[in-house]
Write a protein that holds these residues in place. Structure first.
Motif, mmCIF file in Angstrom:
data_model
loop_
_atom_site.group_PDB
_atom_site.id
_atom_site.type_symbol
_atom_site.label_atom_id
_atom_site.label_comp_id
_atom_site.label_asym_id
_atom_site.label_seq_id
_atom_site.Cartn_x
_atom_site.Cartn_y
_atom_site.Cartn_z
ATOM 1 N N GLY A 277 -10.916 3.089 -6.906
ATOM 2 C CA GLY A 277 -12.096 2.416 -6.391
ATOM 3 C C GLY A 277 -13.119 3.398 -5.876
ATOM 4 O O GLY A 277 -12.808 4.553 -5.580
ATOM 5 N N MET A 278 -14.351 2.952 -5.767
ATOM 6 C CA MET A 278 -15.407 3.785 -5.234
ATOM 7 C C MET A 278 -15.116 4.185 -3.789
ATOM 8 O O MET A 278 -15.536 5.231 -3.318
ATOM 9 C CB MET A 278 -16.748 3.047 -5.310
ATOM 10 C CG MET A 278 -17.945 3.861 -4.861
ATOM 11 S SD MET A 278 -18.351 5.219 -5.986
ATOM 12 C CE MET A 278 -19.142 4.289 -7.331
ATOM 13 N N HIS A 279 -14.372 3.339 -3.076
ATOM 14 C CA HIS A 279 -14.112 3.589 -1.656
ATOM 15 C C HIS A 279 -12.634 3.730 -1.317
ATOM 16 O O HIS A 279 -12.306 4.230 -0.248
ATOM 17 C CB HIS A 279 -14.722 2.467 -0.813
ATOM 18 C CG HIS A 279 -16.198 2.292 -1.017
ATOM 19 N ND1 HIS A 279 -17.126 3.120 -0.435
ATOM 20 C CD2 HIS A 279 -16.904 1.410 -1.763
ATOM 21 C CE1 HIS A 279 -18.352 2.737 -0.792
ATOM 22 N NE2 HIS A 279 -18.233 1.702 -1.601
ATOM 23 N N CYS A 280 -11.730 3.270 -2.180
ATOM 24 C CA CYS A 280 -10.304 3.399 -1.911
ATOM 25 C C CYS A 280 -9.541 3.316 -3.225
ATOM 26 O O CYS A 280 -10.002 2.692 -4.184
ATOM 27 C CB CYS A 280 -9.819 2.319 -0.938
ATOM 28 S SG CYS A 280 -10.274 0.630 -1.418
ATOM 29 N N SER A 281 -8.368 3.956 -3.271
ATOM 30 C CA SER A 281 -7.575 4.027 -4.501
ATOM 31 C C SER A 281 -6.093 4.046 -4.153
ATOM 32 O O SER A 281 -5.706 4.340 -3.022
ATOM 33 C CB SER A 281 -7.927 5.290 -5.303
ATOM 34 O OG SER A 281 -9.313 5.373 -5.559
ATOM 35 N N PHE A 282 -5.256 3.742 -5.154
ATOM 36 C CA PHE A 282 -3.814 3.857 -4.991
ATOM 37 C C PHE A 282 -3.182 3.984 -6.372
ATOM 38 O O PHE A 282 -3.756 3.565 -7.387
ATOM 39 C CB PHE A 282 -3.228 2.659 -4.235
ATOM 40 C CG PHE A 282 -3.451 1.326 -4.922
ATOM 41 C CD1 PHE A 282 -2.509 0.813 -5.799
ATOM 42 C CD2 PHE A 282 -4.605 0.596 -4.688
ATOM 43 C CE1 PHE A 282 -2.710 -0.401 -6.424
ATOM 44 C CE2 PHE A 282 -4.825 -0.629 -5.309
ATOM 45 C CZ PHE A 282 -3.869 -1.127 -6.175
ATOM 46 N N SER A 283 -1.999 4.585 -6.427
ATOM 47 C CA SER A 283 -1.266 4.705 -7.683
ATOM 48 C C SER A 283 0.023 3.917 -7.592
ATOM 49 O O SER A 283 0.568 3.697 -6.494
ATOM 50 C CB SER A 283 -0.964 6.177 -7.999
ATOM 51 O OG SER A 283 -0.050 6.725 -7.063
ATOM 52 N N VAL A 284 0.521 3.477 -8.748
ATOM 53 C CA VAL A 284 1.722 2.654 -8.797
ATOM 54 C C VAL A 284 2.628 3.147 -9.917
ATOM 55 O O VAL A 284 2.158 3.674 -10.935
ATOM 56 C CB VAL A 284 1.381 1.164 -9.030
ATOM 57 C CG1 VAL A 284 0.585 0.599 -7.862
ATOM 58 C CG2 VAL A 284 0.605 0.970 -10.337
ATOM 59 N N PRO A 285 3.957 2.998 -9.770
ATOM 60 C CA PRO A 285 4.886 3.333 -10.850
ATOM 61 C C PRO A 285 4.962 2.197 -11.858
ATOM 62 O O PRO A 285 4.903 1.016 -11.497
ATOM 63 C CB PRO A 285 6.211 3.521 -10.117
ATOM 64 C CG PRO A 285 6.107 2.622 -8.932
ATOM 65 C CD PRO A 285 4.652 2.611 -8.529
#
Length: 401
Positions: free
Chosen positions: A329-337
């Protein structure tokens, strides 16, 4: 599944039942107590808590004896990392109740719904990497809410952080001005860092303080996503990746953590910091000429920030035994398996941009594969969850347009 247990000391029956004598019944109860060896229950509770606070709360909800052998979260401060829901991602899909929110466990793929009545009279400014919600009440009072334990931490008001000339902005409050991405808990486990990137200011305070310590910074127009990573605040400018240093008995300062060693134009390019399962990453977003129908005008190059050597290492993989995907995201991100979601629903080593990015709507970039630069078209252009990817992409979308 955890099942409610029986009382540890049931009252001894005074009548003979089933042909058994009172001594027989007492002996049977003693055998039951011996089978229920509760001596290690406290250790089990600690191990459950070390894995996930949601499971720990379920553990405590089983029965009174299990609660007595485990620590009550509310007896500890709101900055105690043991009780932070750092595995859980706040989703934005609408639910029936206005104060109900859905959370995703980014490690297991589990979904839960939580009622948060505080959202009825608070503005949500940010979600910290620890999973805490930065809330604002009455356009001035800053609070941290743990959405699972419901612990609220009071912080100094905004009027002690913003210059007096900006206090008028609080009277006609606009949430876009006060997005607090980059906020979180410092590595000393006692300081809260509050970041307002639009104002280019940082506030530092501890629970119980009456004012914020102000630190201004200049991001040269590059930093769309300042980030709290491993208890330190990071952002990007021409010099490189900058990090906030907080040392005892010294004023906070910003210093270069890694050099860019590349030329970047703030007009046509952007630099975004993300946390990929414990690795600090930098995404270089740039416009490139069309090369083929399945290529995007936008190209995303990813680098691992090596904080030990102060250098950037190009990468084409997000890691993980079965692969990982980045919801960016432009302001926040996350990764997932990948292994915790249905097969084929998401792709490994792939960046999925949120609805905040113009290329998703204008150029129809739904996914970008790091290995070969191949793109996938989004299933929908509106901000509503049609697929799992849409749902996760919406979760880190801040723009409501």
């Amino acid at each position: 599944m955890l099942r409610p247990c029986l009382s540890l000391d049931p009252a001894a029956p005074k009548l003979l039942l089933g042909g058994k004598t009172l001594a027989d019944q007492q002996q049977q109860q003693q055998l039951v107590r011996q089978k229920r060896d509760w001596s290690n229950l406290g250790l089990i509770a600690e191990r459950v808590l070390a894995f996930d606070v949601a499971d720990y709360l379920r553990f405590r909800a089983v029965c009174r004896p299990w609660r007595h052998c485990s620590t009550e979260p509310h007896t500890h401060g709101g900055l105690d990392r043991r009780f932070h829901p750092w595995r859980w991602v706040l989703l934005r899909e609408p639910l029936a109740a206005p104060n109900r929110r859905c959370f995703l466990n980014s490690f297991t793929g589990e979904f839960i719904q939580v009622d948060l009545p505080e959202l009825l009279d608070h503005e949500l400014l940010a979600v910290t990497p620890e999973g805490l919600l930065v809330l604002l009440h009455d356009h001035n009072h800053v609070r941290l809410l743990n959405p699972l334990t419901r612990h609220v931490t009071e912080l100094p008001p905004l009027t002690t952080l913003l210059p007096s000339k900006d206090h008028v902005m609080l009277s006609y409050f606009n949430i876009d001005d006060f997005l607090a991405t980059g906020s979180g808990i410092a590595s000393d486990d006692s300081t809260v860092v509050l970041c307002f990137n639009r104002f280019r200011i940082l506030g530092m305070a501890k629970p119980g303080d009456d004012h914020w310590i102000l630190l201004k910074y200049n991001h040269d127009g590059f930093t769309h996503t300042p980030l709290m990573f491993a208890g330190r605040f990071y952002y990007v400018k021409v010099k490189g990746v900058m990090a906030l240093q907080i040392c005892p008995n010294q004023p906070p300062r910003l210093e270069v953590a890694a050099k860019l060693n590349m030329h970047v134009s703030p007009i046509s390019e952007g630099l975004h910091l993300v946390n990929s399962c414990g690795d600090l990453m930098l995404i270089h977003r740039q416009i490139v000429p069309f090369t083929s129908p399945d290529k995007s005008r936008y190209q995303y190059d990813m680098y691992r920030v090596n904080l030990d050597t102060g250098t950037l290492l190009p990468v084409k993989s997000l890691g993980g035994s079965a692969g990982r995907a980045m919801f960016w995201g432009m302001h926040c991100s996350f990764s997932v398996p990948l292994e915790v979601f249905p097969s084929g629903s998401i792709s490994a080593d792939t960046i999925y941009p949120s609805f905040d990015f113009t290329e998703r709507s204008l150029l129809k970039v739904g996914a970008y594969h790091l290995l070969d630069g191949h793109i996938e078209r989004p299933s929908g252009l509106l901000q509503r969850p049609n697929t799992l990817v849409d749902c996760l992409s919406l979760s880190n979308t801040v723009d409501d347009e």
